[in-house]
Scaffold this active site. Structure first.
Site, PDB file in Angstrom:
ATOM      1  N   LYS A  81     -19.742 -34.645  -3.791  1.00  0.00           N
ATOM      2  CA  LYS A  81     -19.901 -33.964  -2.491  1.00  0.00           C
ATOM      3  C   LYS A  81     -19.164 -32.560  -2.507  1.00  0.00           C
ATOM      4  CE  LYS A  81     -20.188 -34.996   2.562  1.00  0.00           C
ATOM      5  NZ  LYS A  81     -20.068 -36.173   3.389  1.00  0.00           N
ATOM      6  N   SER A 159     -23.695 -37.039   6.435  1.00  0.00           N
ATOM      7  CA  SER A 159     -23.410 -35.661   5.906  1.00  0.00           C
ATOM      8  C   SER A 159     -23.712 -35.923   4.132  1.00  0.00           C
ATOM      9  CB  SER A 159     -22.313 -35.096   6.424  1.00  0.00           C
ATOM     10  OG  SER A 159     -21.071 -35.787   5.736  1.00  0.00           O
ATOM     11  N   SER A 183     -21.245 -41.266   7.220  1.00  0.00           N
ATOM     12  CA  SER A 183     -21.952 -39.992   6.009  1.00  0.00           C
ATOM     13  C   SER A 183     -22.131 -40.503   4.775  1.00  0.00           C
ATOM     14  CB  SER A 183     -20.960 -39.058   5.981  1.00  0.00           C
ATOM     15  OG  SER A 183     -21.106 -38.307   7.360  1.00  0.00           O
TER      16      SER A 183
END
Length: 455
Positions: A81, A159, A183
């Protein structure tokens, strides 16, 4: 794109081939990079690291050929990420404003840990800006599209949006995300993959761009619970996992009756209840119980504000007061500015109440019990209406984060496992959750229950 036979395989499947010499890590790295480059969705990855991937794959190939394998993950590709530091690359956290920063001088601690296990870093996945949304829309780098959708673009969940899509699309076997309010578990459920959110503090956080340090936790999105178990061990610097498969027979699972079923879609409810029936048939002891602390959390948020908002505002306060705010996602700005109203006494009250609620939760469960609930109350909605309507976006975001944020506030751990489909044939998730630091028990039971949950 070359031979794509290895794409979509789990970590465990790739490991068998790599360790046996039937698959060369260099070939796998090239296949992975080529597949990402050829994929029509350009918003899944924000950056590829081909030079690093080739260097790491070359080292892996040499080790395996010489009988010096670092273990089951040697040569397996991994994506990160866009808030984990990678040496020599700017960490943008899904934002334009951080793109002006200097490149990271070193890898994040967990990046170092997975490199030490022989994993091959192929690039960085997209995310909600500053990790502050459960929807996954990003106005700067585009929004990854949910690969399970057959009726037009649907949200990936955030996210860790790109992480969920990259695994679901078969581009990488594992992507590492963060989870502050859901997330990891949200994109896992929306995209039909496994997502494990560890107890906060299970891994070192050095070199991870924060959202709210009192809530931030890490974990993998991957194809199976077994993959998550192996990656978890490596992220902790262990050569082998201590997790041993438990049995479903006799395991007590508690279904929370408070909050988590409010407004649930019929298709998601049906998929979850069918998974429960399969677990009961496999010998799990299932009971239902009210948890007043769940309702109390949302009363606390309404009265004093959200802990995540207070800490995100403290982190970004200067940015919001300056010219950089104009270059941020207006919805992230709006949500973060909400923290301005949270006073120091409010913040201290929230922390003290949280401590008491965690203790209440521990008393509400018997030793070894786990919670089982729908990960989310709905399947991934269409992207279109959420792009143009702020009110609809914020309503959808609150609903999407509702079930998962309970686990973050109570400082627990959780694994989302696909359990069937809801409306429009979209994936639904079943969430197994444990108390703080019950990770070994949670993973052991998830290992045993996965096949049954999936049906």
């Amino acid at each position: 794109m070359g031979n794509t036979g290895n794409l979509g395989k789990s970590v465990a499947q790739l490991s068998v081939l790599l360790q046996a010499g039937a698959l060369d890590p260099r070939e796998l790295a090239e296949e992975t990079l080529a597949a990402i480059a050829a994929h029509p969705d350009r918003a899944i990855f924000t950056l590829l690291t081909p030079e690093r991937a080739r260097r790491e794959a070359e080292a892996s190939a040499r080790r395996i050929a010489e009988g010096r394998s670092l273990g089951v993950l040697d040569g397996v590709p991994v994506a990160w990420k866009d808030l984990f530091d990678l040496e020599g690359v700017v960490t943008t956290a899904g934002s334009k404003v951080l793109a002006r920063n200097a490149p990271a001088e070193a890898d994040a601690a967990v990046v170092q840990a997975l490199e030490a296990a022989g994993m091959v870093a192929v690039g960085r996945t997209n995310m909600s800006e500053f990790a502050f949304s459960g929807i996954g829309i990003n106005p700067h780098y585009g929004t990854p599209q949910n690969p399970a959708a057959t009726d037009g673009p649907r949200i990936p969940g955030g996210s860790s949006s790109g992480a969920g899509v990259a695994v679901a699309a078969g581009l990488v076997p594992v992507a590492i995300g963060t989870d502050t309010g859901g997330s990891i578990r949200i994109p896992a459920a929306f995209n039909g993959v496994v997502g494990y959110k560890a107890t906060r503090g299970r891994y070192p956080m050095d070199g991870v761009f924060p959202l709210a340090k009192s809530l931030d936790s890490l974990g993998p999105l991957c194809r199976t619970v077994q993959d998550a178990v192996w990656v978890d061990a490596a992220m902790r610097g262990q050569t082998a996992s201590e997790v041993k498969r438990a049995t479903v027979d006799g395991q007590s699972l508690v279904v929370p009756e408070t909050v988590v079923f409010d407004g649930i879609e019929a298709g998601v409810a049906a998929a979850f209840e069918a998974a429960l029936e399969r677990l009961a048939a496999a010998g799990a002891r299932i009971r239902r119980q009210a948890f007043p602390v769940f309702a109390e959390l949302f009363e606390l948020i309404a009265e004093r504000g959200a802990l995540v908002t207070a800490e995100a505002y403290a982190l970004h306060r200067e940015r919001l007061a300056g010219a950089e705010a104009a270059d941020m996602d207006p919805r992230v700005v709006s949500r973060t500015r909400g923290g301005e109203k949270i006073t120091a006494p409010d913040y201290i009250h929230i922390l003290e109440t949280r401590e008491r609620m965690i203790a209440d939760m521990a008393r509400a469960l018997a030793p070894g019990e786990l919670l089982v609930s729908p990960t989310l109350p709905h399947v991934a909605p269409a992207i279109g209406p959420l792009l143009t309507d702020d009110e609809r976006f914020f309503t959808a975001n609150a609903r999407t984060l509702r079930n998962t944020q309970i686990g973050n506030f109570l400082d627990g751990c959780g694994v989302s496992i696909p359990c069937g489909t809801g409306d429009a044939g979209m994936p639904a998730g079943c969430l197994l959750s444990g108390l703080p630091h019950a990770d070994e028990r949670l993973l052991a039971v998830a290992l045993a229950a996965e096949e049954t949950v999936r049906g």
